[in-house]
Write a protein that holds these residues in place. Structure first.
Motif, PDB file in Angstrom:
ATOM      1  N   ILE A  52       0.862  -1.191   0.000  1.00 40.25           N
ATOM      2  CA  ILE A  52       0.000   0.000   0.000  1.00 40.25           C
ATOM      3  C   ILE A  52       0.897   1.240   0.000  1.00 40.25           C
ATOM      4  N   ILE A  53       0.703   2.100  -0.989  1.00 41.98           N
ATOM      5  CA  ILE A  53       1.428   3.368  -1.041  1.00 41.98           C
ATOM      6  C   ILE A  53       0.442   4.489  -0.732  1.00 41.98           C
ATOM      7  N   HIS A  54       0.670   5.162   0.387  1.00 44.48           N
ATOM      8  CA  HIS A  54      -0.217   6.243   0.821  1.00 44.48           C
ATOM      9  C   HIS A  54       0.182   7.557   0.163  1.00 44.48           C
ATOM     10  N   GLN A  55      -0.791   8.378  -0.126  1.00 42.80           N
ATOM     11  CA  GLN A  55      -0.550   9.695  -0.729  1.00 42.80           C
ATOM     12  C   GLN A  55      -0.655  10.767   0.359  1.00 42.80           C
ATOM     13  N   GLU A  56       0.459  11.128   0.911  1.00 41.08           N
ATOM     14  CA  GLU A  56       0.487  12.063   2.039  1.00 41.08           C
ATOM     15  C   GLU A  56       0.141  13.494   1.639  1.00 41.08           C
ATOM     16  N   ILE A  57       0.229  13.809   0.357  1.00 46.02           N
ATOM     17  CA  ILE A  57       0.050  15.186  -0.116  1.00 46.02           C
ATOM     18  C   ILE A  57      -1.323  15.759   0.215  1.00 46.02           C
ATOM     19  N   HIS A  58      -2.334  14.884   0.355  1.00 47.76           N
ATOM     20  CA  HIS A  58      -3.701  15.362   0.567  1.00 47.76           C
ATOM     21  C   HIS A  58      -3.912  15.989   1.954  1.00 47.76           C
ATOM     22  N   LYS A  59      -3.001  15.721   2.880  1.00 51.71           N
ATOM     23  CA  LYS A  59      -3.144  16.268   4.232  1.00 51.71           C
ATOM     24  C   LYS A  59      -3.212  17.792   4.221  1.00 51.71           C
ATOM     25  N   LYS A  60      -2.399  18.400   3.370  1.00 49.97           N
ATOM     26  CA  LYS A  60      -2.358  19.872   3.387  1.00 49.97           C
ATOM     27  C   LYS A  60      -3.587  20.497   2.731  1.00 49.97           C
ATOM     28  N   TYR A  61      -4.399  19.709   2.046  1.00 54.06           N
ATOM     29  CA  TYR A  61      -5.625  20.217   1.425  1.00 54.06           C
ATOM     30  C   TYR A  61      -6.873  19.876   2.241  1.00 54.06           C
ATOM     31  N   GLY A  62      -6.715  19.110   3.301  1.00 54.90           N
ATOM     32  CA  GLY A  62      -7.849  18.773   4.159  1.00 54.90           C
ATOM     33  C   GLY A  62      -8.773  17.729   3.572  1.00 54.90           C
ATOM     34  N   VAL A  65     -19.978   7.632   8.053  1.00 52.34           N
ATOM     35  CA  VAL A  65     -19.430   7.799   9.396  1.00 52.34           C
ATOM     36  C   VAL A  65     -18.001   8.327   9.329  1.00 52.34           C
ATOM     37  N   GLY A  66     -17.204   7.851   8.361  1.00 50.59           N
ATOM     38  CA  GLY A  66     -15.831   8.334   8.233  1.00 50.59           C
ATOM     39  C   GLY A  66     -15.763   9.784   7.811  1.00 50.59           C
ATOM     40  N   GLU A  67     -16.666  10.174   6.927  1.00 53.35           N
ATOM     41  CA  GLU A  67     -16.727  11.561   6.471  1.00 53.35           C
ATOM     42  C   GLU A  67     -17.085  12.496   7.621  1.00 53.35           C
ATOM     43  N   ALA A  68     -18.055  12.078   8.442  1.00 55.12           N
ATOM     44  CA  ALA A  68     -18.459  12.886   9.594  1.00 55.12           C
ATOM     45  C   ALA A  68     -17.303  13.048  10.571  1.00 55.12           C
ATOM     46  N   LEU A  69     -16.568  11.969  10.816  1.00 57.25           N
ATOM     47  CA  LEU A  69     -15.419  12.035  11.726  1.00 57.25           C
ATOM     48  C   LEU A  69     -14.351  12.991  11.202  1.00 57.25           C
ATOM     49  N   ASP A  70     -14.097  12.935   9.898  1.00 56.71           N
ATOM     50  CA  ASP A  70     -13.078  13.819   9.315  1.00 56.71           C
ATOM     51  C   ASP A  70     -13.482  15.286   9.418  1.00 56.71           C
ATOM     52  N   LYS A  71     -14.766  15.577   9.198  1.00 57.68           N
ATOM     53  CA  LYS A  71     -15.244  16.962   9.268  1.00 57.68           C
ATOM     54  C   LYS A  71     -15.204  17.488  10.703  1.00 57.68           C
ATOM     55  N   ILE A  72     -15.571  16.648  11.652  1.00 60.57           N
ATOM     56  CA  ILE A  72     -15.503  17.047  13.061  1.00 60.57           C
ATOM     57  C   ILE A  72     -14.045  17.264  13.466  1.00 60.57           C
ATOM     58  N   ALA A  73     -13.181  16.370  13.002  1.00 63.16           N
ATOM     59  CA  ALA A  73     -11.756  16.464  13.335  1.00 63.16           C
ATOM     60  C   ALA A  73     -11.155  17.778  12.834  1.00 63.16           C
ATOM     61  N   ARG A  74     -11.610  18.217  11.668  1.00 63.77           N
ATOM     62  CA  ARG A  74     -11.107  19.473  11.113  1.00 63.77           C
ATOM     63  C   ARG A  74     -11.461  20.638  12.027  1.00 63.77           C
ATOM     64  N   MET A  75     -12.663  20.599  12.590  1.00 66.21           N
ATOM     65  CA  MET A  75     -13.079  21.664  13.504  1.00 66.21           C
ATOM     66  C   MET A  75     -12.243  21.646  14.790  1.00 66.21           C
ATOM     67  N   LEU A  76     -11.789  20.449  15.166  1.00 66.50           N
ATOM     68  CA  LEU A  76     -10.972  20.320  16.372  1.00 66.50           C
ATOM     69  C   LEU A  76      -9.511  20.697  16.120  1.00 66.50           C
ATOM     70  N   GLY A  77      -9.188  20.957  14.845  1.00 66.75           N
ATOM     71  CA  GLY A  77      -7.833  21.378  14.516  1.00 66.75           C
ATOM     72  C   GLY A  77      -6.924  20.278  14.018  1.00 66.75           C
ATOM     73  N   PHE A  78      -7.484  19.102  13.700  1.00 66.70           N
ATOM     74  CA  PHE A  78      -6.683  17.982  13.213  1.00 66.70           C
ATOM     75  C   PHE A  78      -6.547  18.037  11.695  1.00 66.70           C
ATOM     76  N   TYR A  79      -5.480  17.456  11.195  1.00 64.17           N
ATOM     77  CA  TYR A  79      -5.296  17.361   9.752  1.00 64.17           C
ATOM     78  C   TYR A  79      -5.993  16.107   9.216  1.00 64.17           C
ATOM     79  N   TYR A  80      -6.136  16.058   7.897  1.00 66.15           N
ATOM     80  CA  TYR A  80      -6.773  14.915   7.233  1.00 66.15           C
ATOM     81  C   TYR A  80      -5.790  13.743   7.137  1.00 66.15           C
TER      82      TYR A  80
END
Length: 346
Positions: free
Chosen positions: A33-43, A170-185
């Motif tokens: 599995i090769i992860h694409q880390e670049i998306h973190k900076k775009y949320g 459920v994963g989408e909701a967690l990611d959106k809530i996490a963004r409000m808490l200041g976490f990266y994607y």
């Protein structure tokens, strides 16, 4: 004459992870599995960037998979790949590569439904914590960044969706809530990490009232948003001072929402065998609450199958096992197949 040993290569490119796996019968020889880390900076995942990186990573992942499996490419009997659902750009890259690979080696092509593959990952040898295959029929709860579904599974390729999310997964909701808490994607794993030291009873969040076996996480997400905004007006340090408890309370509520729907599905169908699948099934709170449920039933025996973490997120092994099961039934596909982005019936 039936072939005793079947080797399948599986290619997964439905989102941002490039996954390539080789299996011999039901045993995984390699799972790259090769992860694409670049998306973190775009949320979030940028489809165009994801497509370009799949184009770069696929050849590399295939080479690594063949090398790790300690086989020659001429030993591969068929190539399987994700046809959909997913992001159309990344899917097209994977499909083009798989078709070229198939034509180059003169081997059959096997297309795979991404959701079906998550469910069938449990038929990889030693893929779940029970170290055995679930017997049919069973109920599968598929929870990921793009999907939340309860599926009745009667056989490998006889599946029926009983319920699904009406809005956010459920994963989408967690990611959106996490963004409000200041976490990266992606934010879901961050919420899980900070929840471990929190009090999950500290804050109470509402559970959406949705009829039948469908889900809704948009209202839950909005409730969390409104609660945090209200508290920040009183205390600008609210998130920082209560981060562990907020995360723990969010996780507990989501796990309860999922379990309550599955309990309802058990009553409706009479099926007491539960199979978790998808990236969010790696969540420790969700695993814990389902295991607790299965072990604390007085009158009936409930079986819960939980995948090992390497088979929860998108991976080539789940594509390869689905391809193997199709190969055994001679369910081959044409080179002219076209990827699809939206979910289709099984």
């Amino acid at each position: 004459m039936k072939k005793e040993t079947i080797i399948i290569i599986g290619i997964e490119s439905s989102c941002d992870d490039t996954g390539v796996s080789i299996i011999r019968n039901r045993n995984v020889l390699s799972n790259i599995i090769i992860h694409q880390e670049i998306h973190k900076k775009y949320g979030g995942v940028v489809p165009e960037l994801a497509s370009r990186l799949h184009d770069i990573n696929l050849a590399k992942a295939v080479q690594q998979a063949i090398f790790s499996a300690k086989i020659n490419q001429d030993q591969i009997d068929a190539v399987s790949f994700t046809l959909g659902p997913g992001l159309i750009g990344p899917l097209l890259v994977g499909a083009s590569f798989a078709k070229s690979f198939s034509m180059g080696l003169g081997i059959p092509l096997l297309t795979v439904n991404h959701i079906q593959a998550h469910v069938l990952s449990h038929f990889i040898q030693d893929a779940n914590l029970n170290n055995c295959y679930p017997k049919f029929p069973f109920l599968s709860l598929v929870i990921s960044g793009g999907h939340t579904q309860i599926i009745k599974v009667n056989d490998f390729f006889q599946m029926e969706i009983l319920g699904a999310t009406l809005d956010d997964s459920v994963g989408e909701a967690l990611d959106k809530i996490a963004r409000m808490l200041g976490f990266y994607y992606p934010g879901g794993p961050m919420i899980e990490y900070f929840s471990k030291n929190g009090n999950d009873k500290k804050f109470i969040f509402s559970k959406p009232r949705v009829s039948g076996l469908n889900f809704s996480f948009s209202g839950f997400k909005s409730d969390v948003f409104q609660f945090i905004k209200k508290e920040l007006k009183k205390n600008t340090l609210f998130i920082k001072q209560n981060l562990y408890d907020i995360c723990a309370s969010i996780q507990k509520t989501i796990a309860e929402i999922l379990l309550e729907k599955v309990q309802k599905a058990i009553i409706i169908t009479g099926i007491s065998r539960i199979v978790l699948a998808g990236g969010v099934s790696a969540n420790s709170e969700i695993r814990k609450i389902f295991l607790y449920f299965s072990k604390n039933q007085k009158n009936k025996k409930f079986e819960v199958f939980i995948p090992k973490k390497e088979y929860t997120t998108d991976n080539g092994a789940m594509i390869a096992i689905t391809g193997l099961l199709k190969y055994e039934r001679n369910l081959f596909d044409s080179i002219h197949v076209t990827p699809y982005s939206k979910f289709k019936k099984f």
